[in-house]
Write an enzyme that holds these catalytic residues in place. Structure first.
Site, PDB file in Angstrom:
ATOM      1  N   CYS A 274     -37.069 -49.743 -46.950  1.00  0.00           N
ATOM      2  CA  CYS A 274     -36.676 -50.493 -48.150  1.00  0.00           C
ATOM      3  C   CYS A 274     -37.049 -51.970 -48.139  1.00  0.00           C
ATOM      4  CB  CYS A 274     -35.204 -50.355 -48.461  1.00  0.00           C
ATOM      5  SG  CYS A 274     -34.291 -49.210 -47.468  1.00  0.00           S
ATOM      6  N   ARG A 303     -35.385 -45.015 -35.110  1.00  0.00           N
ATOM      7  CA  ARG A 303     -33.976 -45.359 -34.988  1.00  0.00           C
ATOM      8  C   ARG A 303     -33.492 -44.909 -33.625  1.00  0.00           C
ATOM      9  NH1 ARG A 303     -31.761 -43.336 -40.923  1.00  0.00           N
ATOM     10  NH2 ARG A 303     -33.320 -44.478 -42.121  1.00  0.00           N
ATOM     11  N   GLN A 321     -40.134 -40.607 -43.272  1.00  0.00           N
ATOM     12  CA  GLN A 321     -39.354 -40.307 -44.470  1.00  0.00           C
ATOM     13  C   GLN A 321     -40.295 -40.158 -45.650  1.00  0.00           C
ATOM     14  OE1 GLN A 321     -36.945 -43.984 -44.355  1.00  0.00           O
ATOM     15  NE2 GLN A 321     -35.177 -42.629 -44.342  1.00  0.00           N
ATOM     16  N   ASP A 323     -40.124 -41.296 -48.555  1.00  0.00           N
ATOM     17  CA  ASP A 323     -39.264 -42.309 -49.160  1.00  0.00           C
ATOM     18  C   ASP A 323     -39.817 -42.762 -50.506  1.00  0.00           C
ATOM     19  OD1 ASP A 323     -37.089 -43.896 -49.052  1.00  0.00           O
ATOM     20  OD2 ASP A 323     -37.805 -45.180 -47.424  1.00  0.00           O
ATOM     21  N   HIS A 325     -38.689 -45.934 -53.613  1.00  0.00           N
ATOM     22  CA  HIS A 325     -37.715 -46.853 -54.189  1.00  0.00           C
ATOM     23  C   HIS A 325     -38.046 -47.055 -55.643  1.00  0.00           C
ATOM     24  CE1 HIS A 325     -37.300 -47.616 -49.869  1.00  0.00           C
ATOM     25  NE2 HIS A 325     -36.026 -47.680 -50.194  1.00  0.00           N
ATOM     26  N   LYS A 405     -24.163 -41.900 -54.356  1.00  0.00           N
ATOM     27  CA  LYS A 405     -25.363 -41.095 -54.089  1.00  0.00           C
ATOM     28  C   LYS A 405     -25.163 -39.634 -54.462  1.00  0.00           C
ATOM     29  CE  LYS A 405     -24.095 -39.959 -49.338  1.00  0.00           C
ATOM     30  NZ  LYS A 405     -24.528 -39.766 -47.977  1.00  0.00           N
ATOM     31  N   HIS A 451     -32.795 -45.680 -53.883  1.00  0.00           N
ATOM     32  CA  HIS A 451     -33.552 -45.072 -52.778  1.00  0.00           C
ATOM     33  C   HIS A 451     -33.554 -43.590 -53.032  1.00  0.00           C
ATOM     34  CE1 HIS A 451     -32.475 -48.517 -50.063  1.00  0.00           C
ATOM     35  NE2 HIS A 451     -31.333 -48.460 -50.698  1.00  0.00           N
TER      36      HIS A 451
END
Length: 578
Positions: A274, A303, A321, A323, A325, A405, A451
């Site tokens: 992000c 991570r 990911q 991902d 945005h 979410k 996200h």
RNA sequence: GCCAAAGUAGCUCAGUGGUAGAGCAGCUCACUCGUAAUGAGCAGGUCGCGGGUUCAAUUCCCAUCUUUGGCUCCA
């Protein structure tokens, strides 16, 4: 009484029988709690010595004796003081008694030599339990009352059913789960590996696994372009400034890889994408006319996951990911969420997941952002799941501190649930990075930031896919789609030419030119779960035919090669399973 | 991170206080075969890593790493 209630009573009673057996075999054991759970039961013990698998046998035998003795389960209501006296040498029980709210009745159940503090209910007598319909499954550690500050107890898990047939069905189900295990299939099908010496929780995609990933990524990218997304690429590391601004160093530091120092600055490997997408947003001033922004990236993040949490591809330390945005104006929010959800459903359906359940998580106690925005965002999420006709549950207060979410969970081929998609509002980062756009009226406003990940992470998704398909991927995902098997040496040249012809069609093809017998070649292709096997010999060579052996065992001999090609194209294009 | 178990050949696994064994895979040779394993031979291991006990450790003990089953965690 429902079947479920009956089963749970049997399991709970079985837990008591197990506790009795353990107490008789290991005097001095302190007992904690022993509830019925899905498919079985467990009981937590503080034992004088660690248990081995051999002990499970002994306990099982003892339990069978107790069941055979046919003793009744007797309920009795007692006063607090009586209860405390009864359990004076059982510290965990004393703690439980103290936790029972004042005014509530305290009940105990006794069968044979064993008395437990228990709300019940239980079966009338151990006669109602079936000595051949239970099995002790495993020994595990568990914190007293689930708190890691508390002592670790020994938990014995078992499964129990009304009759031996049900038990056998359940054990078959467990065996099926084992057969589908992505770690096992990953090895057998040569898809991926992990290397302890090179770092735990880091995934190596082998060529055959990489082909599947490539198929997923190609599809993913083209669908994103079709659905109005732009693809971006961002760095893997960022200066501490980025993580200080985002707040990750404040509340997430222990999950990040430690910093690398360079030019007197600390650089961190990214645990999420992000802030990088935000940097792209902040690069220029934005007008409401440009909205919405939809930026997607297959972003690899790292991570630090606790060592004990790592699990095959499902829980790793480095992962990619899928991902994206979205930066949207307030009036675009509803439509965008609906679109994201629709897109998400489309993707999941494409991979053969039909049964999908949504979970909406709302504002927790500690949260950032204007409550009105939370309201609006949560309403948008609900509207979207309703529009899509999805079944959903609401987890009140279960959202992250930065926004509400939706999570989507899919059921796999054997009914297990996996969380894949997630769509999350973020009221934190736009604030921290001071994101703005210029609205119609010329004033600067704060955009909404969303996200979302459709597949979650490629690693985890791959693991789920392997288990869902049990390694027999639909042709569009299969690492090898077609295996050519020449009957004899005289068919080798022809087979190689055929391979070339099929590859020109875009198919993934292998030709087995080893010195194995044809039968062995079929066996090998079958073991690799290759969807189509082509047997090539004199007959086929003479008339431009193929003899097809399908993965399922079906055979179609003497098919025109052109017809076969058309059929495979059709199956691949439609993403059908074979 | 916590509790427990495990780590032996590429894989699946056996085994022992006296420096290791099978099947499959690999390699070589022969066979060229019509729908789930052709045969013979060869090669392959500091018994996870470090330390200790012992005349001697892969085996016993300690520590450590990793894996597995759980617990906790998953912002």
């Amino acid at each position: 009484m429902s079947d479920n209630e009956k089963l749970s009573m049997i399991r709970h009673s079985m837990a008591h029988v197990m506790a009795q057996a353990v107490l008789e075999l290991f005097p001095g054991t302190k007992i904690a709690i022993g509830p019925s759970i899905e498919n079985g039961f467990y009981y937590d013990f503080d034992l004088p010595r660690p248990l081995t698998d051999a002990d499970l046998e002994t306990i099982t035998e003892k339990m069978k004796e107790i069941i055979a003795s046919g003793v009744p389960f007797e309920r009795k209501e007692v006063s607090r003081a009586e209860a405390k006296a009864l359990f004076s040498d059982q510290p965990y029980k004393l703690e439980l008694i103290d936790a029972i709210p004042e005014g509530e009745t305290v009940s105990i159940y006794t069968q044979g030599s064993f008395t437990d503090l228990c709300r019940g209910p239980h079966v009338e007598s151990t006669k109602k339990l079936h000595a051949d319909a239970f099995k002790l499954l495993s020994i595990a550690g568990a914190y007293w009352r689930g708190n890691e500050k508390n002592p670790m107890l020994t938990r014995i898990y078992g499964t129990a059913w009304t009759n031996p047939k049900e038990l056998r069905l359940y054990l078959d189900y467990l065996a099926d789960i084992e057969k589908r295990d992505h770690r096992k299939l990953g090895k057998e099908l040569d898809l991926f590996s992990l290397h302890e010496e090179a770092g735990p929780g880091l995934v190596y995609w082998h060529p055959r696994g990489a082909r599947i990933r490539q198929a997923i990524e190609d599809f993913w990218r083209s669908e994103h372009y079709k659905n109005g997304y732009e693809l971006v690429y961002t760095p893997h590391v960022g200066r501490s400034w980025l993580w200080e601004t985002s707040g990750h160093l404040g509340f997430y530091k222990e999950s990040m890889y430690p910093p690398m120092e360079m030019d007197k600055s600390d650089y961190y490997v990214k645990p999420m994408n992000c802030p990088f997408h935000i940097m792209i947003y902040k690069n220029t001033k934005h007008s409401y006319r440009e909205f919405p922004f939809r930026w997607a990236e297959l972003g690899t993040v790292y991570r630090y996951e606790k060592a004990g949490a790592l699990h095959g591809l499902m829980r790793v330390r480095g992962f990619t990911q899928d991902d994206a945005h979205l930066f949207v104006t307030p009036d675009q929010m509803d439509d965008e969420i609906i679109e994201v959800l629709r897109f998400s459903m489309f993707m999941l359906h494409s991979f053969g997941f039909e049964d999908i359940h949504a979970y909406i998580s709302t504002r927790p106690e500690h949260s950032v952002g204007d409550p009105e925005k939370w309201e609006a965002a949560t309403a948008a999420l609900k509207k979207a799941v309703e529009k899509e006709g999805l079944k959903y549950d609401i987890d009140e207060g279960g959202g992250a501190f930065y926004g509400p979410k939706i999570d989507l969970k899919v059921k796999d081929a054997i009914g297990r649930e996996w969380q894949l998609s997630t769509v999350q509002f973020d009221f934190n980062l736009p604030e921290r990075f001071d994101l703005t756009f210029v609205d119609k009226d010329g004033t600067e406003k704060r955009p909404y930031m969303i996200h979302r990940a459709l597949l979650g992470s490629l690693e985890r998704f791959f693991g789920v896919l392997i288990e869902h398909y049990a390694g027999a991927f639909p042709p569009w995902l299969s690492p090898d789609q077609i295996a050519i098997i020449p009957v004899g040496e005289n068919a080798y040249d022809y087979s190689k030419a055929l391979e070339k012809r099929l590859k020109a069609e875009g198919f993934r093809v292998v030709t087995d030119l080893s010195s194995d017998r044809m039968n062995a070649k079929i066996r090998n292709a079958q073991k690799m779960k290759t969807p189509y096997m082509l047997i090539i010999g004199e007959k086929e060579m003479a008339d431009d035919l193929v003899s097809v052996r399908y993965r399922g065992g079906k055979q179609v001999n003497g098919m025109k090669t052109a017809d076969f090609i058309a059929e495979v194209h059709k199956t691949i294009d439609s993403k059908e399973q074979l």
